[in-house]
Design an enzyme around this catalytic site. Structure first.
Site, short mmCIF file in Angstrom:
data_model
loop_
_atom_site.label_atom_id
_atom_site.label_comp_id
_atom_site.label_asym_id
_atom_site.label_seq_id
_atom_site.Cartn_x
_atom_site.Cartn_y
_atom_site.Cartn_z
N THR A 1 0.85 -1.19 0.00
CA THR A 1 0.00 0.00 0.00
C THR A 1 0.88 1.24 0.00
O THR A 1 1.81 1.35 0.81
CB THR A 1 -0.92 -0.02 1.24
OG1 THR A 1 -1.72 -1.20 1.16
CG2 THR A 1 -1.81 1.20 1.30
N CYS B 1 27.55 6.31 9.61
CA CYS B 1 27.09 4.91 9.67
C CYS B 1 28.11 4.01 10.34
O CYS B 1 27.85 2.84 10.57
CB CYS B 1 26.82 4.39 8.26
SG CYS B 1 25.90 5.55 7.27
#
Ligand SMILES: *Cc1c(COP(=O)(O)O)cnc(C)c1O
Length: 386
Positions: free
Chosen positions: A244, A332
């Site tokens: 969706t 990161c």
């Protein structure tokens, strides 16, 4: 109230990590978080508004790239787009060969996708870069083999801002009949990219890097390039990406694109001037510093420094105490790695490399912000060296 005050006193110079969502983007999204919650796949008219809004955003994004709306596929962001492009291109063309070319300074979404493919039996050539972070087109050409099916090189690097020679690399790929993917997460909506000029087959982008919401992005897939689904399920996104739709996110990204392109030229000019001011001020006022990345072929908002004899992570903490948000060698790579792989690859001298700091500007950064940041830098670099 307290958090708003904090915001006002803070100088945010970490726009390559993420950006603040603009008020206009939030307002554009709001109806789709409230009354217009209809599922875009429903038959009744209630879902129609969501469908229309998604298609409007797709048209805006396509136009910004010189692409067709049918070539834009919404995803959950840059990481998904990179995974999709690399894993699915490799899978689709594996009967022609199982060799991929990329660089050693890609984002981990690309590097780790390639490593995963290596575990499956693919071979990957990781191209090195020069001292300014530039991939060599000659080296890329030399690395092409009969069984090469994909070249993936980032449009611009997230740590040092270097803009890669995507035009030449894409041409090499096209001449050799190989697919060309570019991780344009840092470049898209910051500098112009036209897929009618650039021989790019696949391009990844992410909304939260240009003042849009987090968790939404897209993959451009050139018409005629066959890339299978990565996320299987329902028939959304022309059957290519199930799930969706993140309607509010997609609408917000569309609005952010509209805003980014409406004043791109003047923003580039302004950001470049301010960035050069920052680079010069730091070079003149702080001894023992080198600038990472290419001097001119770099993202307008990116400044990357390495200070001799200090630890970048400690500098980030001290800057934070002054209300300055900047980032160390790599956002990161927290943990034991003291020097980021990108900084190592460009051969920053050993006594400088651990003292790496990235400051990334945006359209609303002011000269006063830069002055405050440099003052804090001067004081804290000296403090750490004592
Ligand atoms: C931020 C970034 C990504 C990851 O994008 P997300 O939307 O956060 O998943 C990928 N590549 C580059 C170059 C990035 O800067």
């Amino acid at each position: 109230m307290i958090s708003e005050q904090y915001n006002e006193n803070r100088v945010y110079l970490d726009n390559a990590a993420t950006t603040q969502m603009s008020g206009e983007v939030k307002r554009a999204m709001e109806p789709y978080l409230n009354q217009n919650f209809g599922n875009a796949s429903t038959a009744y008219s209630y879902g129609e508004e969501s469908r229309d809004a998604i298609e409007k955003a797709r048209a805006i994004i396509a136009y910004s790239l010189g692409a067709k709306p049918s070539e834009i596929f919404f995803t959950s962001g840059g990481s998904e787009s990179d995974n999709w492009a690399i894993k699915c291109a490799a899978g689709e063309y594996k009967h022609f060969g199982q060799h991929i070319i990329t660089s050693r300074i890609e984002h981990h979404a690309v590097l780790n996708s390639c490593e995963y493919l290596e575990e499956l039996g693919y071979e990957v050539t990781y191209l090195g870069v020069d001292r300014e972070g530039m991939v060599s087109p000659e080296a890329a050409l030399a690395a092409v083999r009969k069984d090469t099916t994909l070249i993936s090189i980032m449009f611009a690097n997230n740590e040092i801002g270097t803009i890669e020679p995507v035009m030449q690399l894409g041409k090499i790929a096209r001449e050799k009949g190989i697919l060309f993917h570019t991780d344009a997460v840092q470049a898209y909506a910051q500098i112009p990219i036209d897929v009618r000029k650039y021989p790019i087959d696949l391009l990844s982008a992410s909304a939260h890097k240009f003042h849009g919401p987090k968790g939404v992005g897209f993959l451009y897939i050139r018409e005629g390039v066959k890339i299978p689904s990565f996320i299987h399920g329902g028939g959304q996104e022309s059957g290519k990406r199930a799930g969706t739709e993140n309607v509010a996110g997609i609408v917000g990204m569309g609005k952010a694109v509209e805003l980014a392109f409406s004043d791109m030229r003047s923003r580039i000019r302004r950001e470049t001037m301010l960035r050069n001011y920052l680079l010069e001020k730091v070079s003149h006022e702080i001894p023992g510093v080198c600038i990472n990345g290419h001097r001119s072929k770099r993202l307008p908002g990116n400044a990357s420094f390495s200070f001799r004899g200090i630890d970048g992570a400690s500098l980030v903490i001290l800057l934070d105490e002054d209300g300055i948000c900047a980032s160390g060698g790599s956002a990161c790579n927290t943990g034991e790695e003291r020097v980021s792989y990108v900084i190592r690859e460009i051969q920053t001298p050993e006594d400088y490399a651990p003292g790496t700091l990235r400051m990334t500007l945006c359209g609303t950064t002011t000269r006063a912000d830069v002055d405050r940041a440099v003052e804090s830098l001067k004081r804290n670099v000296a403090r750490l060296r004592d």
